[in-house]
Scaffold this motif. Structure first.
Motif, short mmCIF file in Angstrom:
data_model
loop_
_atom_site.label_atom_id
_atom_site.label_comp_id
_atom_site.label_asym_id
_atom_site.label_seq_id
_atom_site.Cartn_x
_atom_site.Cartn_y
_atom_site.Cartn_z
N LEU A 317 0.82 -1.21 0.00
CA LEU A 317 0.00 0.00 0.00
C LEU A 317 0.86 1.26 0.00
CD1 LEU A 317 -2.84 -1.08 2.42
CD2 LEU A 317 -3.13 -0.37 0.06
N MET A 351 -7.82 0.39 2.89
CA MET A 351 -7.88 -0.63 1.84
C MET A 351 -9.18 -0.52 1.06
SD MET A 351 -6.07 -4.02 3.50
CE MET A 351 -7.17 -4.15 4.90
N HIS A 354 -9.14 2.61 -1.34
CA HIS A 354 -8.40 2.41 -2.60
C HIS A 354 -9.11 1.44 -3.53
CE1 HIS A 354 -4.64 4.71 -2.13
NE2 HIS A 354 -4.85 4.56 -0.83
#
Length: 509
Positions: A317, A351, A354
């Protein structure tokens, strides 16, 4: 290497004694009527009715007079004082009761060359108890030595060597698992065997598959240091499915303790021993520590634990967001301080955020100033996009069903307005109406909301109407409670109104 018949022999009477000393199970007091010795006309028991008894606990056969009370009520043996279950002594009854007492019995023996043998037996109480108390049948043999471990199980044609040393339970014909009773080797016996450093006692207290652990020790003796360093619980997690994390964290091929954990120093091991994280969290800590993301302190272990809980790939990430991994960690910790959200929750939100950007194929800040607010805003936007087609159907249905609107005594009813409203109605009313959204949009049912005119936006009752008959299928208040008398009166009048309207439509047609 050893063969199956190299096991030290054990005498049958010695095995009987070993079982009796180490197993607690249900004992029986069998009784039957006995009228004395018919040949002894002048004996003291010639005309005294008595019970003939046999106790499986003390294995004594004796008689008791009927005046002692009904034997079926006895719970204590009159001879040995042990707790017993009274059973009638008959040809089939006593045998059936004894067969129900069955269990698995496992005991260790030290061989002449220092190897340790484990024998697993199926044990039942012998139905003809005047001969012996137990009948034991071996179904598994194991041997553990410096040369490795082996396991044999009994087949109809003899002993068969198995590929693994995992522990085998004994299951009865109905599929139920029998209780297991273990006899561990004494300290003297263990000290004379090749497994003297195996930490057998600690492993027995924690692990379910003891034979699998002993086989692991025979292959990798360095496993003993995990117990000594205070990380024995990781072996339990390895046994329960955490083997992949365990292999990433521990190098069992190490020849000395300091090489057991590659990439971790003394400060890291002290921290892991103090905090006792799971094996997955410890493996993640090692990964992040090696990458320079965390330090050996409380915040570092907290971040690694949170990342392992939600499977937050910090390195991936960070690359996706165009920052370094330490910068991403600082960003997440800052978001946790400002939003009062838990760190695992914010990791999951980043998470999701995105993934939403990728699904919607739109640009946006990779690391928004307020992550929690940005995630909520983007989630609402995605819901509107997903419900766009459905809301078009809802809008069409709203126009087609406009004639079903009605007011009466400060109450009104109308069709549900949109997909968002039906979801909100279900959440606030705590019912399952949201599951009817597709059926309402497709015209298979009609969902209405019944509210007071004084509180038009506050849910009160949820109504389902059959589109074919215009009859009420359901009308419930919050939490699926029955409708109030006021709502019941309204619905009776409303259904009469619908019938009048449909009659007028048919006449005009």
């Amino acid at each position: 290497m050893f063969e199956v018949n190299d096991i030290p022999p054990i005498d049958g009477w010695e095995l009987q004694q070993l079982i009796a000393e180490n197993v607690q199970h249900e004992e029986f007091l069998f009784f039957r009527f006995y009228a004395g010795d018919e040949q002894d006309y002048f004996g003291p028991d010639s005309y005294t009715k008595r019970y003939e008894c046999f106790c499986t606990a003390c294995r004594e056969r004796f008689t008791e007079p009927h005046s002692a009370g009904p034997a079926s009520k006895w719970r204590i043996c009159p001879r040995c004082g042990r707790s017993v279950t009274p059973k009638r002594w008959a040809a089939n009854d006593h045998a059936a009761a004894l067969r129900k007492v069955s269990f698995a019995f496992h005991f260790f023996q030290v061989g002449p060359h220092g190897e340790l043998w484990l024998t697993s037996c199926q044990v039942r109480m012998y139905p003809y108890f005047l001969i012996e108390k137990y009948t034991a049948f071996e179904y598994c043999r194991y041997v553990f030595s410096a040369a490795g471990a082996k396991k044999w199980s009994w087949q109809y044609d003899g002993w068969a060597l198995r590929k693994n040393c995992t522990f085998r339970h004994w299951y009865d014909m109905g599929g139920g698992r029998r209780d297991d009773f273990w006899v561990l080797p004494s300290e003297q016996e263990l000290a004379a065997s090749a497994l003297r450093y195996s930490q057998l006692t600690e492993a027995f207290a924690v692990l379910h598959d003891l034979t699998g652990y002993l086989a692991l020790y025979c292959k990798y003796p360095a496993v003993e240091y995990l117990w000594k360093m205070g990380f024995g619980r990781w072996l339990q997690e390895r046994e329960q499915g955490g083997g992949d994390y365990f292999r990433r964290l521990v190098n069992l091929r190490a020849k000395e303790p300091k090489k057991l954990f590659r990439g971790l120093g003394k400060a890291d091991l002290r921290l892991l021993r103090e905090k006792q994280p799971s094996v997955s969290a410890a493996a993640e800590y090692k990964r992040l520590k090696t990458a320079g993301v965390v330090r050996a302190d409380d915040t570092g272990i907290c971040f690694a634990t949170s990342a392992s809980i939600v499977r937050f790939d910090t390195l991936f990430l960070a690359d996706r967001c165009g920052v370094t991994a330490p910068e991403l960690r600082k960003y997440m910790e800052k978001q946790a301080r400002r939003s009062a959200q838990l760190l695992p929750t914010l990791m999951q939100e980043l998470m999701d955020y995105h993934d939403q950007l990728a699904r919607m194929q739109i640009g946006g800040e990779k690391l928004p100033h307020d992550l929690h607010e940005a995630h909520a805003r983007l989630s609402e936007r995605e819901r509107r996009l997903m419900n766009r087609e459905k809301n078009e159907k809802f809008r069409t249905r709203r126009h087609l069903l406009a004639w079903m609107r009605w007011k009466y005594k400060g109450m009104f009813i109308r069709p549900v307005d949109s997909a968002e409203e039906i979801v909100r109605e279900g959440e606030e009313q705590n019912n399952c109406v949201a599951g009817f959204a597709d059926r309402h949009a497709d015209g298979k049912t009609i969902i209405m909301v019944l509210r007071r005119c004084s509180e038009p936006r506050k849910p009160w009752h949820t109504v389902e109407i059959d589109p074919a008959t215009l009859k009420c299928r359901q009308c419930y208040a919050a939490h699926n409670h029955k409708r109030t008398p006021e709502a019941a009166e309204f619905m009776d009048k409303y259904l009469d109104h619908l019938r009048e309207v449909t009659k007028m439509i048919r006449r005009s047609a």
